[in-house]
Write a protein that holds these residues in place. Structure first.
Motif, PDB file in Angstrom:
ATOM      1  N   LEU A 367       5.903  -1.134   1.397  1.00  0.00           N
ATOM      2  CA  LEU A 367       4.757  -0.889   0.516  1.00  0.00           C
ATOM      3  C   LEU A 367       4.571  -2.071  -0.425  1.00  0.00           C
ATOM      4  N   LYS A 368       3.327  -2.324  -0.784  1.00  0.00           N
ATOM      5  CA  LYS A 368       2.998  -3.393  -1.727  1.00  0.00           C
ATOM      6  C   LYS A 368       1.980  -2.865  -2.717  1.00  0.00           C
ATOM      7  N   LYS A 369       2.231  -3.085  -3.990  1.00  0.00           N
ATOM      8  CA  LYS A 369       1.352  -2.570  -5.046  1.00  0.00           C
ATOM      9  C   LYS A 369      -0.046  -3.145  -4.885  1.00  0.00           C
ATOM     10  N   LYS A 621       0.425   6.568  -3.592  1.00  0.00           N
ATOM     11  CA  LYS A 621      -0.620   6.281  -4.583  1.00  0.00           C
ATOM     12  C   LYS A 621      -0.339   4.974  -5.320  1.00  0.00           C
ATOM     13  N   GLY A 622      -1.360   4.132  -5.390  1.00  0.00           N
ATOM     14  CA  GLY A 622      -1.238   2.835  -6.031  1.00  0.00           C
ATOM     15  C   GLY A 622      -0.748   1.748  -5.101  1.00  0.00           C
ATOM     16  N   ILE A 697      -8.505   6.368 -11.994  1.00  0.00           N
ATOM     17  CA  ILE A 697      -7.129   6.075 -11.574  1.00  0.00           C
ATOM     18  C   ILE A 697      -7.134   5.460 -10.174  1.00  0.00           C
ATOM     19  N   ARG A 698      -8.215   4.740  -9.845  1.00  0.00           N
ATOM     20  CA  ARG A 698      -8.431   4.186  -8.495  1.00  0.00           C
ATOM     21  C   ARG A 698      -7.234   3.390  -7.988  1.00  0.00           C
ATOM     22  N   TYR A 699      -6.657   2.545  -8.822  1.00  0.00           N
ATOM     23  CA  TYR A 699      -5.558   1.680  -8.380  1.00  0.00           C
ATOM     24  C   TYR A 699      -4.230   2.015  -9.069  1.00  0.00           C
ATOM     25  N   ALA A 700      -4.176   3.123  -9.778  1.00  0.00           N
ATOM     26  CA  ALA A 700      -2.971   3.491 -10.537  1.00  0.00           C
ATOM     27  C   ALA A 700      -1.981   4.246  -9.645  1.00  0.00           C
ATOM     28  N   ALA A 701      -0.727   4.248 -10.073  1.00  0.00           N
ATOM     29  CA  ALA A 701       0.326   5.017  -9.408  1.00  0.00           C
ATOM     30  C   ALA A 701       0.589   6.286 -10.202  1.00  0.00           C
ATOM     31  N   ILE A 702       1.074   7.320  -9.513  1.00  0.00           N
ATOM     32  CA  ILE A 702       1.382   8.584 -10.181  1.00  0.00           C
ATOM     33  C   ILE A 702       2.692   8.449 -10.946  1.00  0.00           C
ATOM     34  N   GLU A 703       2.648   8.826 -12.204  1.00  0.00           N
ATOM     35  CA  GLU A 703       3.828   8.740 -13.069  1.00  0.00           C
ATOM     36  C   GLU A 703       4.531  10.085 -13.189  1.00  0.00           C
TER      37      GLU A 703
END
Length: 751
Positions: A367-369, A621-622, A697-703
């Motif tokens: 995976l790549k951010k 996600k992200g 949150i189009r490019y955000a990761a789930i926290e």
């Protein structure tokens, strides 16, 4: 003959030297040890198994410290090979040993043993389970290795042996069995291996928490006293059924359970307290994830991986008289390895497990951010069926349902209705339509449009922010395809019969799988033709999600070989085509999928599952765009829309221009509601709602994901945005916010 004396002397000396080397490595050193955890080797070790165990120092029945890191302490009980792992951050102790006098002797020994085996005997088709405690005539020799120990195990009566490596790596525990260390006699063969199956097991409801299983999007099994309600465990093969050895039990009336696409499992002792997350790193192509809730055979909750070395199968003896059950002659060639990550505090949860796995895949380059793009509007996935076939009086008849011109008109209407960033997968675009032509010819169906028309369509999709992808399947095959012959191209089971699957359809009633080599060849051919046509994208079905062993040139070829062939083929495709989409890919295919389609939002609905969680979505996600299953096929569209918001899943649709009634006599007769005219308004409304919720949150990761009430969930992202979803039929009143019934709210939170 004058030189014969010195020649004989030299040969004799060489033989003596070789014998001495063999004696040292085989009898004194128990086989060639490697300093690392061991790469697989098929070389068999020839060892002596004594009739009775040699007397020696008794194995310790007490735990002793054998390794330590800054985070963990590893303790060993030699007598049973049991371990304890102390998390030094919290002081919590994880144990692999269960001692319970209430269970029968067989289960007592299984629960106490660090290692258990299934084995096959000659003339017996079914395997037998044994364990280290049960076997009295055994030898176990321990050797220290860096940050751990090596156990050299010989079960003398069974003539079975292997080496087990156990070591600490920072805050992780790695257990490993090299394939080259496994030894077998003539009459008994290794069937399966369980390594520390009861590590982290709990009794009934003595601890609050849950087991995590990788079913569908992810599911939890509550640690509880189930009062005898459950009789069957969760037992799922990683990467799904192996059609090369198993007999398919599919039917047209039931949906199969979700396949395990991520080789992981876990258990939490008190959410926010302590957790254990397992990743099957080696041997996953022939392994199962097991989870036994309380009441299934024992009062304990336990989860583990089972490694399959051999399996039994039905060997046909004739077409009319059936066959006999036998077991595989050859072992699966993989090493076996599990990596355990110990979690505590806020990471001790399924959320922490997802973030751990996300980091693991990112560190391995899987995976790549994602980088934030200029257009933040969410994408929508539209699969469009071009042409199908139905039976005619003398031959199959083509049924066009969406021409290029009609698709262009649909896209123009979507744009006018505010739907942006549309990715299009064109199914049945090829000569002959969709069904029966797989592997499809790389030639446009003229009834849909010319090559210039398709080029114009690709440009129109690009102007709308997406890409045109041609639907491709490099594994499923039908005899209606001019590029396929069942006798020469189909995959064969290890019993040498052809892999066939019923479709329960009228036009083409049988589907085949291409052999891995045939798949590779088809991809190679398509790559060049795609490049010649300047194809902007390919959407790959089946190849990314199906895995089987097969017979190649009369010899068994393992699932790992099929996966390696598929990965090499998809790597080449991804290097040739600008964009590659994959339907429900297994984890090893993620590097070659630019976007992921049909990511499940539910589980298989096993009765013992207490909650469905978005584990897969939290991992992706992200890092990759992913899409829910077709929205126009959902039974409850409103609830499914909220579920898409909760899981941050982008919408997808399966559409035609013409009425789906035209598909009634085709093999796509299960597409029962697809006409764009029937869905255009709900598509626009759904897209507007989803874009409002997911665009921030189009490019955000789930926290984090937390349940605020029974029917209210809050998902927090790493950009400081949170989305609250209310599934209830009444408003939810929070401290500073009201979330409407069956609605959502996007808020900012303190980071």
């Amino acid at each position: 003959m004058r030189n014969s004396n010195w020649i004989r002397t030299l040969v004799t000396a060489g033989i003596v030297l070789i014998a001495a080397i063999v004696f040292y490595f085989v009898f004194l050193n128990n086989g060639p040890e490697r300093k690392d955890m061991g790469a697989s080797s098929t070389a068999e070790l020839q060892v002596a198994f004594p009739d009775h165990a040699k007397p020696g120092a008794p194995l310790s029945s007490e735990y002793r410290k054998v390794a330590e890191s800054d985070w963990l302490e590893l303790r060993l009980k030699e007598a049973s090979l049991s371990i304890q792992v102390v998390d030094k951050r919290s002081g919590y102790t994880w144990s692999s040993e269960i001692t319970d006098t209430e269970a029968n002797e067989s289960w007592q020994n299984f629960m106490a043993s660090g290692l258990s085996l299934d084995y096959f005997e000659q003339e017996k088709p079914n395997s037998t389970r044994t364990d280290l405690v049960s076997q009295a005539n055994k030898s176990v020799v321990f050797e220290p290795i860096e940050n751990g120990f090596k156990a050299i195990i010989r079960l003398n009566d069974l003539k079975l042996g292997l080496d087990l490596y156990v070591k600490l790596e920072d805050d992780q525990l790695v257990v490993h069995i090299p394939q080259h260390s496994i030894v077998e006699g003539e009459k008994v063969k290794l069937g399966a291996v369980y390594i520390y199956p009861f590590l982290g097991a709990t009794k009934a409801g003595e601890k609050d928490g849950y087991m995590f299983i990788p079913d569908g999007s992810g599911a939890l099994i509550r640690l509880a006293d189930n009062k005898g309600k459950f009789k069957i465990p969760y037992e799922a093969r990683i990467y799904g059924m192996n059609e090369g050895i198993e007999t398919s039990k599919r039917d047209m009336y039931t949906n199969p359970p979700h396949a395990v696409q991520y080789p992981v499992f876990g258990i939490v002792h008190g959410e926010g307290g302590n957790g254990l997350f397992g990743i099957v790193e080696n041997g996953q192509y022939n392994a199962k994830i097991l989870a036994y809730p309380n009441g299934v055979n024992t009062p304990y909750n336990w989860t583990t991986a089972q490694f399959l070395s051999r399996e039994s199968y039905l060997q046909m003896t004739s077409r009319t008289l059936g066959g006999i059950v036998v077991f595989e002659k050859e072992r699966n060639p993989e090493d076996m390895q599990i990596r355990y990550k110990f979690l505590n505090g806020q990471d001790a949860s399924y959320v922490g497990m997802a973030k751990t796995y996300q980091s693991y895949l990112a560190d391995k380059g899987v995976l790549k951010k994602m980088e934030a793009g200029s257009d933040a509007a969410i994408p929508v996935q539209v699969d469009v069926l071009g042409a199908e076939t139905e039976n005619g009086m003398f031959a199959q008849r083509l049924i066009p349902v969406t021409t290029v011109a009609q698709l262009e008109a649909m896209l123009a209407d979507m744009k006018q209705n505010g739907i942006k960033n549309v990715n299009v997968v064109y199914k049945g675009w090829n000569e002959g339509g969709l069904s029966g032509t797989s592997p499809a010819p790389v030639k446009y169906e003229t009834a849909l449009g010319s090559a210039d028309d398709f080029a114009r369509l690709a440009a129109a999709v690009s102007q709308q922010g997406g890409q045109l992808h041609l639907y491709s399947d490099f594994t499923a095959a039908y005899e209606g395809s001019a590029r396929f012959s069942a006798q020469s191209d189909a995959a064969k089971k290890i019993d040498k019969s052809i892999i066939t699957l019923p479709t329960y359809q009228k036009v083409y009633d049988t589907m085949y799988y291409l052999s891995a080599d045939s798949t590779r060849d088809i991809v190679q051919q398509n790559k060049k033709q795609y490049a010649d046509l300047n194809v902007s994208g390919a959407a790959v079905d089946t190849t990314g999600s199906v895995l089987f062993s097969e017979s190649v040139d009369g010899k068994p070829s393992a699932r790992r070989n099929t996966a390696d062939t598929y990965m090499a083929a998809m790597k080449g495709l991804a290097e040739t085509v600008p964009s590659v989409l994959m339907y429900s890919p297994n984890d090893y295919m993620l590097p070659y999928a630019d976007q992921v389609l049909e990511v499940p939002m539910d589980s298989s609905q096993y009765i013992y599952v207490s909650e469905v969680v978005p584990f897969v979505q939290m991992v992706l996600k992200g890092y990759k765009d992913y899409y829910a299953p077709y929205t126009n096929f959902f039974a409850n569209p409103q609830t499914s829309l909220l579920r898409m918001i909760e899981t941050a899943s982008y919408p997808s649709y399966y559409l035609t221009h013409e009425s789906s009634y035209k598909l009634k006599f085709t093999d796509s007769n299960d597409v029962y509601t697809s006409a764009y005219a029937d869905w255009r308004e709900s598509m626009a409304d759904g897209y507007r709602i989803l874009n409002e919720a997911l665009q921030p949150i189009r490019y955000a990761a789930i926290e984090n994901r937390a349940r605020l009430a029974a029917d209210v969930v809050q998902v927090t992202y790493d950009n400081g945005i949170a989305v609250i979803i209310n599934y209830a039929n009444r408003d939810f009143q929070g401290e500073d916010i009201t979330v409407p019934a069956n609605g959502f709210q996007v808020i900012e939170v303190n980071r």
